[in-house]
Scaffold this motif. Structure first.
Motif, PDB file in Angstrom:
ATOM      1  N   MET A   1      -7.262  -3.045  -2.703  1.00  0.00           N
ATOM      2  CA  MET A   1      -6.965  -4.474  -2.540  1.00  0.00           C
ATOM      3  C   MET A   1      -6.028  -4.702  -1.357  1.00  0.00           C
ATOM      4  SD  MET A   1      -6.462  -5.511  -6.552  1.00  0.00           S
ATOM      5  CE  MET A   1      -5.749  -7.095  -6.127  1.00  0.00           C
ATOM      6  N   GLN A   2      -5.006  -3.849  -1.229  1.00  0.00           N
ATOM      7  CA  GLN A   2      -4.073  -3.999  -0.114  1.00  0.00           C
ATOM      8  C   GLN A   2      -4.788  -3.778   1.219  1.00  0.00           C
ATOM      9  OE1 GLN A   2      -1.237  -5.176  -0.685  1.00  0.00           O
ATOM     10  NE2 GLN A   2      -0.468  -4.505  -2.664  1.00  0.00           N
ATOM     11  N   MET A   3      -5.685  -2.792   1.260  1.00  0.00           N
ATOM     12  CA  MET A   3      -6.440  -2.533   2.489  1.00  0.00           C
ATOM     13  C   MET A   3      -7.372  -3.695   2.820  1.00  0.00           C
ATOM     14  SD  MET A   3      -5.449   0.358   3.778  1.00  0.00           S
ATOM     15  CE  MET A   3      -3.844  -0.250   3.268  1.00  0.00           C
TER      16      MET A   3
ATOM     17  N   ALA B   1       0.830  -1.203   0.000  1.00  0.00           N
ATOM     18  CA  ALA B   1       0.000   0.000   0.000  1.00  0.00           C
ATOM     19  C   ALA B   1       0.868   1.258   0.000  1.00  0.00           C
ATOM     20  CB  ALA B   1      -0.922  -0.011   1.217  1.00  0.00           C
ATOM     21  N   ALA B   2       1.958   1.231   0.754  1.00  0.00           N
ATOM     22  CA  ALA B   2       2.862   2.388   0.792  1.00  0.00           C
ATOM     23  C   ALA B   2       3.468   2.653  -0.584  1.00  0.00           C
ATOM     24  CB  ALA B   2       3.961   2.150   1.825  1.00  0.00           C
ATOM     25  N   ARG B   3       3.834   1.573  -1.286  1.00  0.00           N
ATOM     26  CA  ARG B   3       4.414   1.736  -2.620  1.00  0.00           C
ATOM     27  C   ARG B   3       3.383   2.321  -3.593  1.00  0.00           C
ATOM     28  NH1 ARG B   3       7.476  -0.046   0.552  1.00  0.00           N
ATOM     29  NH2 ARG B   3       7.418   2.184   0.972  1.00  0.00           N
ATOM     30  N   VAL B   4       2.132   1.878  -3.464  1.00  0.00           N
ATOM     31  CA  VAL B   4       1.078   2.396  -4.332  1.00  0.00           C
ATOM     32  C   VAL B   4       0.892   3.895  -4.101  1.00  0.00           C
ATOM     33  CG1 VAL B   4      -1.400   2.333  -4.818  1.00  0.00           C
ATOM     34  CG2 VAL B   4      -0.138   0.201  -4.555  1.00  0.00           C
ATOM     35  N   LEU B   5       0.917   4.323  -2.843  1.00  0.00           N
ATOM     36  CA  LEU B   5       0.765   5.741  -2.537  1.00  0.00           C
ATOM     37  C   LEU B   5       1.921   6.558  -3.105  1.00  0.00           C
ATOM     38  CD1 LEU B   5      -0.524   5.680   1.158  1.00  0.00           C
ATOM     39  CD2 LEU B   5      -1.812   6.235  -0.909  1.00  0.00           C
ATOM     40  N   GLU B   6       3.132   6.013  -3.056  1.00  0.00           N
ATOM     41  CA  GLU B   6       4.292   6.714  -3.616  1.00  0.00           C
ATOM     42  C   GLU B   6       4.152   6.868  -5.124  1.00  0.00           C
ATOM     43  OE1 GLU B   6       7.530   4.319  -2.337  1.00  0.00           O
ATOM     44  OE2 GLU B   6       7.448   4.978  -0.251  1.00  0.00           O
TER      45      GLU B   6
ATOM     46  N   GLY C   1      18.069 -12.939   9.157  1.00  0.00           N
ATOM     47  CA  GLY C   1      17.463 -12.705   7.858  1.00  0.00           C
ATOM     48  C   GLY C   1      17.820 -13.785   6.883  1.00  0.00           C
ATOM     49  N   LEU C   2      17.059 -13.813   5.801  1.00  0.00           N
ATOM     50  CA  LEU C   2      17.311 -14.781   4.743  1.00  0.00           C
ATOM     51  C   LEU C   2      17.626 -14.045   3.457  1.00  0.00           C
ATOM     52  CD1 LEU C   2      14.402 -17.313   5.439  1.00  0.00           C
ATOM     53  CD2 LEU C   2      16.819 -17.607   5.975  1.00  0.00           C
ATOM     54  N   PRO C   3      18.584 -14.535   2.668  1.00  0.00           N
ATOM     55  CA  PRO C   3      18.955 -13.828   1.426  1.00  0.00           C
ATOM     56  C   PRO C   3      17.827 -13.784   0.405  1.00  0.00           C
ATOM     57  CG  PRO C   3      20.001 -15.994   1.541  1.00  0.00           C
ATOM     58  CD  PRO C   3      19.396 -15.745   2.896  1.00  0.00           C
ATOM     59  N   THR C   4      16.818 -14.634   0.568  1.00  0.00           N
ATOM     60  CA  THR C   4      15.713 -14.653  -0.394  1.00  0.00           C
ATOM     61  C   THR C   4      14.624 -13.645  -0.056  1.00  0.00           C
ATOM     62  OG1 THR C   4      14.678 -16.439   0.862  1.00  0.00           O
ATOM     63  CG2 THR C   4      16.076 -17.071  -1.002  1.00  0.00           C
ATOM     64  N   ARG C   5      14.687 -13.012   1.093  1.00  0.00           N
ATOM     65  CA  ARG C   5      13.663 -12.072   1.496  1.00  0.00           C
ATOM     66  C   ARG C   5      13.905 -10.704   0.850  1.00  0.00           C
ATOM     67  NH1 ARG C   5      12.470 -13.135   7.958  1.00  0.00           N
ATOM     68  NH2 ARG C   5      11.563 -15.217   7.705  1.00  0.00           N
ATOM     69  N   VAL C   6      12.865 -10.197   0.201  1.00  0.00           N
ATOM     70  CA  VAL C   6      12.980  -8.898  -0.465  1.00  0.00           C
ATOM     71  C   VAL C   6      11.747  -8.061  -0.142  1.00  0.00           C
ATOM     72  CG1 VAL C   6      14.380  -9.761  -2.379  1.00  0.00           C
ATOM     73  CG2 VAL C   6      11.892  -9.739  -2.586  1.00  0.00           C
ATOM     74  N   SER C   7      11.921  -6.762  -0.281  1.00  0.00           N
ATOM     75  CA  SER C   7      10.817  -5.827  -0.166  1.00  0.00           C
ATOM     76  C   SER C   7      10.771  -5.016  -1.460  1.00  0.00           C
ATOM     77  CB  SER C   7      11.013  -4.915   1.043  1.00  0.00           C
ATOM     78  OG  SER C   7       9.897  -4.064   1.205  1.00  0.00           O
ATOM     79  N   THR C   8       9.891  -4.054  -1.534  1.00  0.00           N
ATOM     80  CA  THR C   8       9.782  -3.242  -2.743  1.00  0.00           C
ATOM     81  C   THR C   8       9.882  -1.763  -2.401  1.00  0.00           C
ATOM     82  OG1 THR C   8       7.356  -3.168  -2.584  1.00  0.00           O
ATOM     83  CG2 THR C   8       8.328  -4.926  -3.941  1.00  0.00           C
ATOM     84  N   VAL C   9      10.341  -0.988  -3.373  1.00  0.00           N
ATOM     85  CA  VAL C   9      10.337   0.468  -3.265  1.00  0.00           C
ATOM     86  C   VAL C   9       9.863   1.025  -4.597  1.00  0.00           C
ATOM     87  CG1 VAL C   9      12.208   0.585  -1.581  1.00  0.00           C
ATOM     88  CG2 VAL C   9      12.739   0.654  -4.022  1.00  0.00           C
ATOM     89  N   THR C  10       9.350   2.252  -4.557  1.00  0.00           N
ATOM     90  CA  THR C  10       8.981   2.949  -5.778  1.00  0.00           C
ATOM     91  C   THR C  10      10.160   3.802  -6.219  1.00  0.00           C
ATOM     92  OG1 THR C  10       6.656   3.018  -5.134  1.00  0.00           O
ATOM     93  CG2 THR C  10       7.361   4.538  -6.852  1.00  0.00           C
ATOM     94  N   ALA C  11      10.600   3.621  -7.442  1.00  0.00           N
ATOM     95  CA  ALA C  11      11.739   4.376  -7.961  1.00  0.00           C
ATOM     96  C   ALA C  11      11.295   5.215  -9.168  1.00  0.00           C
ATOM     97  CB  ALA C  11      12.862   3.434  -8.379  1.00  0.00           C
TER      98      ALA C  11
END
Length: 248
Positions: free
Chosen positions: A225-227, A12-17, A51-61
């Motif tokens: 959808m995220q909400m 949801a944060a990425r969508v707002l960005e 942490g695990l090397p397979t864990r990722v997050s997303t950012v808006t660029a």
């Protein structure tokens, strides 16, 4: 925090960005020479212990802008100019030389040729362009500037110099917070004699209003959808707590 809530909240944060970028594009639909800003999602690794090397997050660029030419609109004003094809006008800012496609020019109280933001437009020798008092200005397609002073004989045309028209490889310019573009290393570009312009026209923004509106609606639906995922996760947690309380 429940992982599903963390994931949905991050989305949801990425969508707002991204919505902020699209809203800015929409707000500049009528801004002369504006270049549409591009926003994308990209993955980033989640660091920390454990942490695990397979864990990722997303950012808006916002890695770049859409550099396609906007529609040319005829104004008939002598001080309105537009670059045809690739190229940029050069302007002087407090942070140094910058570049724009906005060609709605004016003459300020110091008789300098400036943009609508009051920034001096530069000549090929890197200096501001001074216009004779109440002079009539004309431009050639290679940026040559000539002027006829008030009351002067038509044969006494003054050559004032040439606008600094530059070009840059795709992706080498960076958009600043002021909406102007600069080179990544801050160095000034050289004059490109191949760049051409026309007078009596301005270039409109290259933002497509219909596409931007569709993107805004699609983003709003993604946010909903995220909400909904967060609400469902909260409801599931409440049910689980209720079951545990009953069993206890």
């Amino acid at each position: 925090m429940d992982r599903i809530i963390y994931t949905a909240a991050g989305g949801a944060a990425r969508v707002l960005e991204q919505q902020a970028v699209i809203s800015n594009n929409m707000a500049n639909v009528s801004t002369t020479g504006f270049r549409e800003q591009i926003a994308i999602y990209r993955s980033v690794p989640v660091v920390g212990q454990p942490g695990l090397p397979t864990r990722v997050s997303t950012v808006t660029a916002t890695p770049s802008s859409n550099f396609e030419q906007g529609v040319m609109a005829e104004t008939g004003h002598a001080l309105d100019v537009a670059v045809t094809g690739d190229g940029w006008f050069s302007v002087q800012t407090p942070q140094g030389e910058a570049y724009t496609r906005a060609g709605e020019l004016a003459v300020n109280q110091d008789n300098l040729l400036v943009t609508q933001q009051g920034l001096p437009i530069l000549s090929a020798d890197g200096a501001p362009v001074e216009i004779p008092d109440r002079g009539t200005v004309t431009f050639s397609n290679d940026g040559q500037i000539s002027a006829l002073g008030a009351g002067d004989n038509p044969n006494d045309i003054q050559m004032l110099g040439q606008l600094k028209l530059v070009n840059a490889p795709a992706g080498s310019l960076v958009r600043g917070d002021d909406g102007l573009f600069r080179t990544a290393d801050g160095q000034a570009l050289d004059v490109d004699p191949a760049v051409r312009m026309i007078s009596g026209f301005v270039e409109k923004s290259n933002v497509n209003p219909a596409e931007a509106m569709v993107s805004m609606i699609a983003n709003a639906r993604r946010f909903e959808m995220q909400m909904k995922v967060i609400q469902d996760a909260s409801a599931n947690a409440e049910r689980a707590n209720s079951i545990l309380s009953t069993n206890g």
